[in-house]
Design a protein around this motif. Structure first.
Motif, PDB file in Angstrom:
ATOM      1  N   UNK A 267       0.878  -1.116  -0.052  1.00 38.50           N
ATOM      2  CA  UNK A 267       0.062   0.053   0.254  1.00 38.50           C
ATOM      3  C   UNK A 267       0.854   1.150  -0.049  1.00 38.50           C
ATOM      4  N   UNK A 268       0.612   1.949  -0.985  1.00 29.38           N
ATOM      5  CA  UNK A 268       1.464   3.399  -1.132  1.00 29.38           C
ATOM      6  C   UNK A 268       0.387   4.391  -0.891  1.00 29.38           C
ATOM      7  N   UNK A 269       0.677   5.460   0.206  1.00 35.43           N
ATOM      8  CA  UNK A 269      -0.073   6.371   0.419  1.00 35.43           C
ATOM      9  C   UNK A 269       0.645   7.778   0.206  1.00 35.43           C
ATOM     10  N   UNK A 270      -0.148   8.431  -0.834  1.00 38.59           N
ATOM     11  CA  UNK A 270       0.349   9.767  -1.009  1.00 38.59           C
ATOM     12  C   UNK A 270      -0.360  10.940  -0.665  1.00 38.59           C
ATOM     13  N   UNK A 271       0.449  11.704   0.101  1.00 41.10           N
ATOM     14  CA  UNK A 271      -0.200  13.145   0.541  1.00 41.10           C
ATOM     15  C   UNK A 271       0.123  14.340  -0.113  1.00 41.10           C
ATOM     16  N   UNK A 272      -0.606  15.137  -0.449  1.00 35.98           N
ATOM     17  CA  UNK A 272      -0.236  16.188  -1.465  1.00 35.98           C
ATOM     18  C   UNK A 272      -0.353  17.446  -0.744  1.00 35.98           C
ATOM     19  N   UNK A 273       0.253  18.271  -1.123  1.00 38.94           N
ATOM     20  CA  UNK A 273       0.522  19.643  -0.561  1.00 38.94           C
ATOM     21  C   UNK A 273      -0.490  20.777  -1.069  1.00 38.94           C
ATOM     22  N   UNK A 274      -0.891  20.655  -2.457  1.00 38.94           N
ATOM     23  CA  UNK A 274      -1.945  21.950  -2.703  1.00 38.94           C
ATOM     24  C   UNK A 274      -3.326  21.592  -1.878  1.00 38.94           C
ATOM     25  N   UNK A 275      -3.877  22.738  -1.538  1.00 38.61           N
ATOM     26  CA  UNK A 275      -4.877  22.888  -1.039  1.00 38.61           C
ATOM     27  C   UNK A 275      -6.329  23.184  -2.006  1.00 38.61           C
ATOM     28  N   UNK A 276      -7.384  22.729  -1.959  1.00 40.48           N
ATOM     29  CA  UNK A 276      -8.244  22.827  -2.801  1.00 40.48           C
ATOM     30  C   UNK A 276      -9.791  23.453  -2.338  1.00 40.48           C
ATOM     31  N   UNK A 277     -10.285  24.117  -3.147  1.00 41.13           N
ATOM     32  CA  UNK A 277     -11.596  24.882  -2.416  1.00 41.13           C
ATOM     33  C   UNK A 277     -12.868  23.950  -2.356  1.00 41.13           C
ATOM     34  N   UNK A 278     -12.714  22.619  -3.163  1.00 40.73           N
ATOM     35  CA  UNK A 278     -13.880  21.889  -3.297  1.00 40.73           C
ATOM     36  C   UNK A 278     -13.379  20.484  -2.933  1.00 40.73           C
ATOM     37  N   UNK A 279     -14.064  19.610  -2.194  1.00 44.79           N
ATOM     38  CA  UNK A 279     -13.961  18.396  -2.207  1.00 44.79           C
ATOM     39  C   UNK A 279     -13.654  17.342  -3.457  1.00 44.79           C
ATOM     40  N   UNK A 280     -14.512  17.811  -4.332  1.00 37.81           N
ATOM     41  CA  UNK A 280     -14.376  17.145  -5.702  1.00 37.81           C
ATOM     42  C   UNK A 280     -13.040  17.408  -6.282  1.00 37.81           C
ATOM     43  N   UNK A 281     -12.592  18.701  -6.349  1.00 38.74           N
ATOM     44  CA  UNK A 281     -11.435  19.046  -6.969  1.00 38.74           C
ATOM     45  C   UNK A 281     -10.190  18.369  -6.370  1.00 38.74           C
ATOM     46  N   UNK A 282     -10.416  18.118  -5.001  1.00 34.45           N
ATOM     47  CA  UNK A 282      -9.260  17.252  -4.272  1.00 34.45           C
ATOM     48  C   UNK A 282      -9.348  15.818  -4.756  1.00 34.45           C
ATOM     49  N   UNK A 283     -10.575  15.418  -4.948  1.00 27.32           N
ATOM     50  CA  UNK A 283     -10.433  13.912  -5.275  1.00 27.32           C
ATOM     51  C   UNK A 283     -10.007  13.921  -6.637  1.00 27.32           C
ATOM     52  N   UNK A 284     -10.265  14.633  -7.548  1.00 26.21           N
ATOM     53  CA  UNK A 284      -9.707  14.529  -8.967  1.00 26.21           C
ATOM     54  C   UNK A 284      -8.470  14.700  -9.027  1.00 26.21           C
ATOM     55  N   UNK A 285      -7.732  15.804  -8.409  1.00 25.48           N
ATOM     56  CA  UNK A 285      -6.274  15.683  -8.272  1.00 25.48           C
ATOM     57  C   UNK A 285      -5.819  14.400  -7.706  1.00 25.48           C
TER      58      UNK A 285
END
Length: 97
Positions: free
Chosen positions: A40-58
């Motif tokens: 299992x590889x877990x990736x955490x990203x630094x950009x912040x998003x205005x919507x949950x959907x944008x974060x999911x797509x990223x």
């Protein structure tokens, strides 16, 4: 948590949480294998998003990029460029006395 998607031998699970400032933080879990051989590889990203959907797509996009890079054969440490049948190697490969 968002629905997981199967991509070949990988299970991609985008994860989203709301940060302290109200914006959304994206991460993704990419797992493969079975039973005691699971990876299992877990990736955490630094950009912040205005919507949950944008974060999911990223997160999904990054996971698919990672999976594509795993599917490509690794390049050998020294790749020879051939021009007119002659191999050209960088000067660092030749010892001089």
């Amino acid at each position: 948590m968002c629905p997981s998607i199967q991509v070949g031998k990988y299970l991609v699970s985008p994860l989203v949480r709301r940060g302290h400032d109200g914006r959304y933080v994206a991460s993704v879990s990419i797992s493969s294998g079975h039973a005691s051989m699971t990876q299992d590889r877990l990736m955490r990203f630094t950009p912040l998003f205005e919507s949950a959907q944008a974060a999911i797509e990223f997160a999904k996009s990054e996971a698919l990029s990672y999976i594509r890079s795993c599917a490509q054969p690794a390049m050998p440490p020294c790749v020879r460029q051939r021009t007119g049948g002659v191999s050209h190697l960088p000067d660092t490969f030749f010892a001089t006395n």
